[in-house]
Write an enzyme that holds these catalytic residues in place. Sequence first.
Site, PDB file in Angstrom:
ATOM      1  N   GLY A  12       0.773  -1.238   0.000  1.00  0.00           N
ATOM      2  CA  GLY A  12       0.000   0.000   0.000  1.00  0.00           C
ATOM      3  C   GLY A  12       0.804   1.288   0.000  1.00  0.00           C
ATOM      4  N   HIS A 108       2.172   0.524 -13.359  1.00  0.00           N
ATOM      5  CA  HIS A 108       2.950  -0.670 -13.690  1.00  0.00           C
ATOM      6  C   HIS A 108       4.439  -0.311 -13.635  1.00  0.00           C
ATOM      7  CE1 HIS A 108       3.875  -4.519 -15.521  1.00  0.00           C
ATOM      8  NE2 HIS A 108       4.759  -3.871 -16.251  1.00  0.00           N
ATOM      9  N   THR A 140      -7.165  -1.622 -20.162  1.00  0.00           N
ATOM     10  CA  THR A 140      -7.989  -2.198 -21.224  1.00  0.00           C
ATOM     11  C   THR A 140      -7.901  -3.718 -21.060  1.00  0.00           C
ATOM     12  OG1 THR A 140      -6.084  -2.175 -22.703  1.00  0.00           O
ATOM     13  CG2 THR A 140      -7.584  -0.278 -22.831  1.00  0.00           C
ATOM     14  N   ASP A 144      -1.744  -4.829 -19.274  1.00  0.00           N
ATOM     15  CA  ASP A 144      -0.650  -3.845 -19.323  1.00  0.00           C
ATOM     16  C   ASP A 144      -0.479  -3.193 -20.699  1.00  0.00           C
ATOM     17  OD1 ASP A 144      -0.135  -4.439 -16.646  1.00  0.00           O
ATOM     18  OD2 ASP A 144       1.333  -5.981 -17.133  1.00  0.00           O
TER      19      ASP A 144
HETATM   20  C1  GAR Z   1       4.193  -1.315  -7.091  1.00  0.00           C
HETATM   21  O1  GAR Z   1       5.552  -1.356  -7.472  1.00  0.00           O
HETATM   22  C2  GAR Z   1       3.304  -1.368  -8.318  1.00  0.00           C
HETATM   23  O2  GAR Z   1       3.817  -0.665  -9.408  1.00  0.00           O
HETATM   24  C3  GAR Z   1       3.285  -2.850  -8.595  1.00  0.00           C
HETATM   25  O3  GAR Z   1       3.196  -3.455  -7.335  1.00  0.00           O
HETATM   26  C4  GAR Z   1       3.809  -2.609  -6.360  1.00  0.00           C
HETATM   27  C5  GAR Z   1       2.818  -2.341  -5.255  1.00  0.00           C
HETATM   28  O4  GAR Z   1       3.425  -1.672  -4.185  1.00  0.00           O
HETATM   29  N1  GAR Z   1       2.186  -3.207  -9.437  1.00  0.00           N
HETATM   30  C6  GAR Z   1       2.220  -4.203 -10.313  1.00  0.00           C
HETATM   31  O5  GAR Z   1       3.193  -4.912 -10.482  1.00  0.00           O
HETATM   32  C7  GAR Z   1       0.944  -4.395 -11.109  1.00  0.00           C
HETATM   33  N2  GAR Z   1       1.050  -5.540 -11.958  1.00  0.00           N
HETATM   34  P1  GAR Z   1       2.552  -0.917  -3.111  1.00  0.00           P
HETATM   35  O6  GAR Z   1       1.520  -1.912  -2.579  1.00  0.00           O
HETATM   36  O7  GAR Z   1       3.521  -0.518  -2.045  1.00  0.00           O
HETATM   37  O8  GAR Z   1       1.892   0.260  -3.778  1.00  0.00           O
END
Ligand code: GAR
Length: 208
Positions: A12, A108, A140, A144
């Site tokens: 989060g 992403h 979409t 990604d």
């Molecule tokens: C972040 O690095 C986000 O970009 C990635 O997961 C992490 C979540 O961190 N998202 C993906 O890989 C989506 N496929 P967070 O929970 O600390 O925000």
Amino acid sequence: TPSVVILISGRGSNLNALIDHAKQTGAYQICAVISNRPNAAGLALAKTAGLDTAVLDHTEYESREAFDAALADLIDEYQPDWLVLAGFMRVLTEGFVNRYLGRLVNIHPSLLPAFPGLKTHQQALEAGVRVHGVTVHLVTPELDHGPIVDQAMLLVLPGDTPETLAARVLALEHQIYPRALSALASGQIKSVNGRLEGTLTLPLIHAI
Ligand code: GAR
């Protein structure tokens, strides 16, 4: 004020950046945070900020369709203008994505269209790229691949590992996600027939 529901699965930290920005600017209002994992650390952050939270545990559903239908029902109770994925680690069905098309946003950790999917920092190191970064895009049905709202970049340095890259990319994520969401929420950037119109300030570049 445009309203936002945020979906999370874990730590989060992006959620936290989005909460801070909402407090500081009032550019959007977060009406709920929903996690598909009961023990996601982000849930505590949301509660501390006084936000409504809900858990919808995907392991309790028989199929992706059943989970996504329940998720949509929960989201629609809040009637949000925007649905924001912040480290939400489930692939969404085409039906779900189409229901929120044009107002469903994701972050992403790569410079899309390079390195969709998982382990993006490892993919970047294996590909030998010298520039890497993060993308905010509209979602979409193709994973990604939606229209790009904003990107931020950094240089891959000698000795970088997936962990060191992840940490520097994350710092960029926390800067660009709030401002990208603000630009969408204010209409500075608009989705018109599946294409984005409008302009942002210059892309961010991480200082070495
Ligand atoms: C972040 O690095 C986000 O970009 C990635 O997961 C992490 C979540 O961190 N998202 C993906 O890989 C989506 N496929 P967070 O929970 O600390 O925000």
